[in-house]
Write a protein that holds these residues in place. Structure first.
Motif, mmCIF file in Angstrom:
data_model
loop_
_atom_site.group_PDB
_atom_site.id
_atom_site.type_symbol
_atom_site.label_atom_id
_atom_site.label_comp_id
_atom_site.label_asym_id
_atom_site.label_seq_id
_atom_site.Cartn_x
_atom_site.Cartn_y
_atom_site.Cartn_z
ATOM 1 N N ASN A 1 -9.967 2.819 5.540
ATOM 2 C CA ASN A 1 -9.769 2.026 4.296
ATOM 3 C C ASN A 1 -9.150 3.219 3.206
ATOM 4 N N ALA B 1 -5.832 4.263 3.850
ATOM 5 C CA ALA B 1 -4.782 3.255 3.486
ATOM 6 C C ALA B 1 -4.709 3.478 2.055
ATOM 7 N N ARG C 1 -1.256 4.004 0.036
ATOM 8 C CA ARG C 1 -0.618 2.935 -0.826
ATOM 9 C C ARG C 1 -0.478 3.543 -2.286
ATOM 10 N N LEU D 1 7.568 -5.833 -1.643
ATOM 11 C CA LEU D 1 6.525 -5.840 -0.611
ATOM 12 C C LEU D 1 5.265 -5.052 -1.016
ATOM 13 N N PRO D 2 5.524 -3.730 -1.249
ATOM 14 C CA PRO D 2 4.462 -2.787 -1.408
ATOM 15 C C PRO D 2 3.505 -3.132 -2.723
ATOM 16 N N VAL E 1 3.110 -6.462 -3.740
ATOM 17 C CA VAL E 1 2.401 -7.592 -3.273
ATOM 18 C C VAL E 1 1.024 -6.989 -2.827
ATOM 19 N N TYR E 2 1.001 -5.907 -1.842
ATOM 20 C CA TYR E 2 0.165 -5.435 -1.212
ATOM 21 C C TYR E 2 -1.017 -4.843 -2.252
ATOM 22 N N ARG E 3 -0.231 -4.549 -3.329
ATOM 23 C CA ARG E 3 -1.241 -3.944 -4.348
ATOM 24 C C ARG E 3 -1.792 -4.793 -5.169
ATOM 25 N N GLY E 4 -1.458 -5.965 -5.057
ATOM 26 C CA GLY E 4 -1.684 -7.136 -6.071
ATOM 27 C C GLY E 4 -1.209 -7.217 -7.393
ATOM 28 N N ARG F 1 6.033 -7.068 -10.884
ATOM 29 C CA ARG F 1 6.477 -6.870 -9.495
ATOM 30 C C ARG F 1 8.366 -7.037 -9.577
ATOM 31 N N THR G 1 6.678 2.406 -5.786
ATOM 32 C CA THR G 1 5.246 2.321 -6.237
ATOM 33 C C THR G 1 5.127 3.816 -6.734
#
Ligand SMILES: Nc1ncnc2c1ncn2[C@@H]1O[C@H](COP(=O)(O)OP(=O)(O)OP(=O)(O)O)[C@@H](O)[C@H]1O
Ligand SMILES: [Mg+2]
Length: 240
Positions: free
Chosen positions: A86, A89, A93, A117-118, A120-123, A129, A169
């Motif tokens: 984790n 990861a 990120r 997309l990246p 989105v993964y970061r919230g 975004r 990012t």
């Protein structure tokens, strides 16, 4: 260690005696046989060498997609090989961007959504975004293609979308494994010009694998792998 040495900031990336063994027992294969490497912030490194010499294996380790079998990987002094999956990861990120030979875009998804997309993964929130993804598309010269899907874009354009997705990012390091491998010569030079600009203007550290000497020539430093080791390491260009 002397006081002055202790005060120096750690290098961005440091590999020490890194080995990688795939498989076990009879089938075991040693893809990396003791790699020592130091890469400083804002460098632009081209990694070359014969097929099977360990280039992608090294890139996967540098990109925290895989772990060394033995040896140390320090990222800004942080012991990556001691991090949990984790934590690795998270490091990926927040600090790393990836570009691959095959573009790896989602097919039925617009350029803008692919680049988002990246985030989105970061919230990240939708509006933020959107703005950042559009800025990234603008940086690669594709803003007017934001609504197009990959099938409606040329290979060079698809790779530029992939680069926009990698830089959206604001990564410290951009890792690119044969980013021009599927492109014709003119498109390849355009992609290299873009990588040079990102390195020069944003200080993004670029690590790129290539088989083509012409493309490696854009880098500041060229490393040759052979049989799982660094064979040669030359700096041929300072800042442009
Ligand atoms: N997942 C894996 N399992 C087993 N062996 C692997 C694996 N990945 C790579 N290897 C082996 O490790 C060696 C190094 O592979 P690597 O992909 O790093 O080479 P490369 O230098 O990137 O080659 P190329 O130029 O063909 O991309 C090769 O002999 C390969 O067969
Ligand atoms: Mg490879």
């Amino acid at each position: 260690m002397s006081a002055s040495a202790a005060a120096e900031p750690p290098p961005l990336i440091e590999l020490q005696a890194v080995t990688k063994v795939y498989g076990e027992g009879q089938a075991a294969f040693q893809a990396l046989r003791g790699v020592d490497l130091r890469i400083d912030q804002s460098d632009f490194v081209a990694v070359m060498g014969p097929s099977g010499s360990g280039k992608s294996t090294a890139m996967n380790i540098l990109g925290c997609l895989d772990s060394p079998t033995a040896g140390a990987y320090r990222f800004r002094g942080m012991h990556v090989e001691q991090l949990s999956r984790n934590q690795r990861a998270l490091l990926r990120r927040h600090y790393l961007g990836f570009v691959f030979q095959g573009f790896n875009l989602l097919a039925r998804t617009t350029a803008l959504e692919n680049v988002e997309l990246p985030l989105v993964y970061r919230g990240e929130a939708r509006a933020a975004r959107h703005a950042r993804a559009r800025a990234a598309l603008d940086a690669v010269g594709l803003l007017r293609w934001e609504k197009h899907t990959p099938a409606e874009l040329s290979g060079g354009q698809q790779q530029r979308v992939a680069i926009a997705r990698a830089i959206v990012t604001d990564p410290t390091v951009l890792l690119a494994d044969e980013p021009t491998g599927n492109l014709d010569s003119q498109r390849s030079h355009e992609i290299m010009d873009l990588l040079v600009a990102l390195n020069r203007d944003r200080g993004i550290t670029v690590l790129m694998v290539t088989h083509e000497p012409e493309m490696a020539h854009y880098a500041k430093r060229i490393i040759h792998f052979r049989d799982g080791r660094v064979d040669t390491d030359h700096r041929h260009r300072e800042d442009t």
